[in-house]
Enzyme design. Structure first.
Site, PDB file in Angstrom:
ATOM      1  CB  CYS A 163      -0.951  -0.013   1.192  1.00  0.00           C
ATOM      2  SG  CYS A 163      -2.005  -1.478   1.200  1.00  0.00           S
ATOM      3  CG  HIS A 303      -1.674   4.438   5.242  1.00  0.00           C
ATOM      4  ND1 HIS A 303      -1.576   4.271   3.876  1.00  0.00           N
ATOM      5  CD2 HIS A 303      -1.855   3.188   5.762  1.00  0.00           C
ATOM      6  CE1 HIS A 303      -1.685   2.988   3.582  1.00  0.00           C
ATOM      7  NE2 HIS A 303      -1.856   2.311   4.705  1.00  0.00           N
ATOM      8  CD  GLU A 314      -1.543   7.818   9.230  1.00  0.00           C
ATOM      9  OE1 GLU A 314      -1.062   8.589   8.364  1.00  0.00           O
ATOM     10  OE2 GLU A 314      -2.481   7.025   8.986  1.00  0.00           O
ATOM     11  CE  LYS A 335      -5.363   4.475   2.016  1.00  0.00           C
ATOM     12  NZ  LYS A 335      -4.426   5.596   2.266  1.00  0.00           N
ATOM     13  CG  HIS A 340      -6.474   0.873   1.305  1.00  0.00           C
ATOM     14  ND1 HIS A 340      -5.526   1.417   0.474  1.00  0.00           N
ATOM     15  CD2 HIS A 340      -5.785   0.289   2.327  1.00  0.00           C
ATOM     16  CE1 HIS A 340      -4.324   1.176   0.960  1.00  0.00           C
ATOM     17  NE2 HIS A 340      -4.464   0.495   2.089  1.00  0.00           N
ATOM     18  CG  PHE A 399       0.144  -5.976   4.198  1.00  0.00           C
ATOM     19  CD1 PHE A 399      -0.387  -5.194   5.203  1.00  0.00           C
ATOM     20  CD2 PHE A 399      -0.694  -6.889   3.581  1.00  0.00           C
ATOM     21  CE1 PHE A 399      -1.716  -5.330   5.600  1.00  0.00           C
ATOM     22  CE2 PHE A 399      -2.024  -7.036   3.959  1.00  0.00           C
ATOM     23  CZ  PHE A 399      -2.533  -6.253   4.970  1.00  0.00           C
TER      24      PHE A 399
END
Length: 413
Positions: A163, A303, A314, A335, A340, A399
């Site tokens: 991502c 994010h 975050e 998002k 996403h 990831f």
């Protein structure tokens, strides 16, 4: 003197629309692009919602004879690249072809093609597998096809960092121009994996929202009632140019890329460390690369995926970087509206941040109704905000513990 890099064109394809006006209007109005999955029969899936790109016809962007030679993620990249090239009013001339490059990534690539061709293999045998199977699904073929389309003979590369892909691609393209290996780069990210196997895999991880009865309100970053991310698709591409090159051709300039950072967590394949060490370091690196202080930043495009753990980490990272000012800097997750896009998110969100800097408007975090005590920043809830945006930070985490951050600013020639 260090070469400066600016953004002169953006191209957006997302669940909010196909094209820049459609996307920007939806973002400013706080509209969601999430709905029921129509791409396949999802009735037996725990998650039955997604951010699908509506009304997309590949033949509008790819010659009809070539459509079946490319997976959907490449179609999206081709469309977003064309939108960005038109927006930048840029054409690759023969005399500068080797000074124009492409750096486009995808987090997963052509999984739908793998599904289809595997079915053909089992049903009809190996002789029926498409000769375009491999070249239509590998991640670097988004860059390859865009390079061929425009005759761009400079660096031709791809990122694949989950991502964080789109942000890494743009950051590395920025570095290519800075070190004078190119004058123009077409860069960003794309994804098109709303398909049975991919959705099934994320469902098995319990990563997706199951708010199936209320899809428009399912993606709710930083809200106390968030229950997972919403998988989406599309692409975001930007045109990066060396400043002098842009000035000589009288290009409009949305923003300057002032800083870039990359870091690794070295912690877990999918979970962030609780202290947010990797995100802290990547934000600090981007800020240091720009030669500014955290206090200079007006906006953070988070994010912000709408996962219970990720949003808390975050938030902690932003507090560590910004200190006492953390609660006053504008932080939003787009998002909440787009869902996403996985490897396409960083490209789309860089385009969004460039427009935020250009227009002095911060898009909101929609669906923010119930504050979470562990997420206590200014998330620009539910309504866009007109405010001066001189410096803006874009965060992307993936990831494998891979992190990227880009810092954009108003360009002062």
């Amino acid at each position: 003197m260090e070469r400066r890099v600016v953004i002169t064109g953006v191209g957006m394809v997302s669940p909010l629309g196909i094209g820049n006006p459609e996307n920007w209007e939806a973002l400013i109005q706080g509209r969601s692009g999430i709905g029921p999955i129509t791409r396949f029969d999802a009735r037996d899936y725990p998650c039955r919602i997604a951010g699908e790109v509506k009304g997309f016809n590949p033949e509008d962007w790819v010659p009809k004879k070539d459509v079946k030679k490319m997976d959907l993620f490449i179609h999206y990249a081709m469309a977003a690249a064309e939108i960005a090239m038109r927006d930048a009013a840029f054409q690759v001339g023969p005399s500068e072809a080797d000074r124009v490059g492409v750096y486009i990534g995808s987090g997963i690539g052509g999984l739908p093609s793998i599904e289809r061709q595997h079915e053909i293999l089992l049903r009809e045998g190996p002789r029926r597998v498409s000769p375009f199977f491999i070249v239509g699904l590998i991640v670097n073929m988004a860059s390859g096809q865009v390079s061929i389309r425009y005759g761009a003979k400079g660096p031709n590369q791809a990122a694949c960092t989950a991502c964080a892909t789109g942000t890494h691609a743009i950051g590395e393209a920025y570095e290519i121009i800075k070190r004078s290996d190119a004058d123009v780069m077409i860069a960003g990210g794309c994804e098109g994996v709303i398909a049975p196997l991919c959705v099934g895999g994320f469902c098995a991880m319990r990563a997706l929202s199951t708010r199936n009865d209320d899809p428009a309100r399912a993606s709710r970053p930083f809200d106390a009632d968030r229950d997972g991310f919403v998988i989406s698709e599309g692409a975001g591409i930007v045109i990066l140019e060396e400043l002098g090159h842009a000035i000589r051709r009288h290009a409009k300039i949305y923003a300057e890329v002032a800083g870039y950072g990359a870091s690794g967590d070295a912690f877990h394949v999918s979970a962030p460390s609780e202290d947010g060490d990797g995100p802290v370091r990547v934000m600090r690196r981007a800020i240091a690369d720009a030669g500014i202080e955290p206090s200079d930043i007006d906006y953070v495009n988070a994010h912000g995926t709408s996962t219970p753990q990720g949003d808390v980490v975050e938030t902690r990272a932003i507090k560590a970087v910004f200190g006492d000012r953390a609660r006053t800097v504008a932080v939003s997750s787009t998002k909440s509206m787009t869902g996403h896009l996985l490897g396409g998110s960083g490209g789309l969100e860089t385009a969004i941040v460039a427009l935020a800097v250009h227009h002095d408007i911060v898009p909101p975090t929609i669906n923010y109704t119930t504050p979470d005590p562990e997420c206590d920043l200014d998330y620009v809830p539910n309504e866009a905000r007109r405010t001066t945006v001189n410096y803006a930070l874009n965060n992307s985490f993936g990831f494998g513990g891979t992190n990227a951050a880009l810092l954009l600013r108003k360009c002062r020639k």
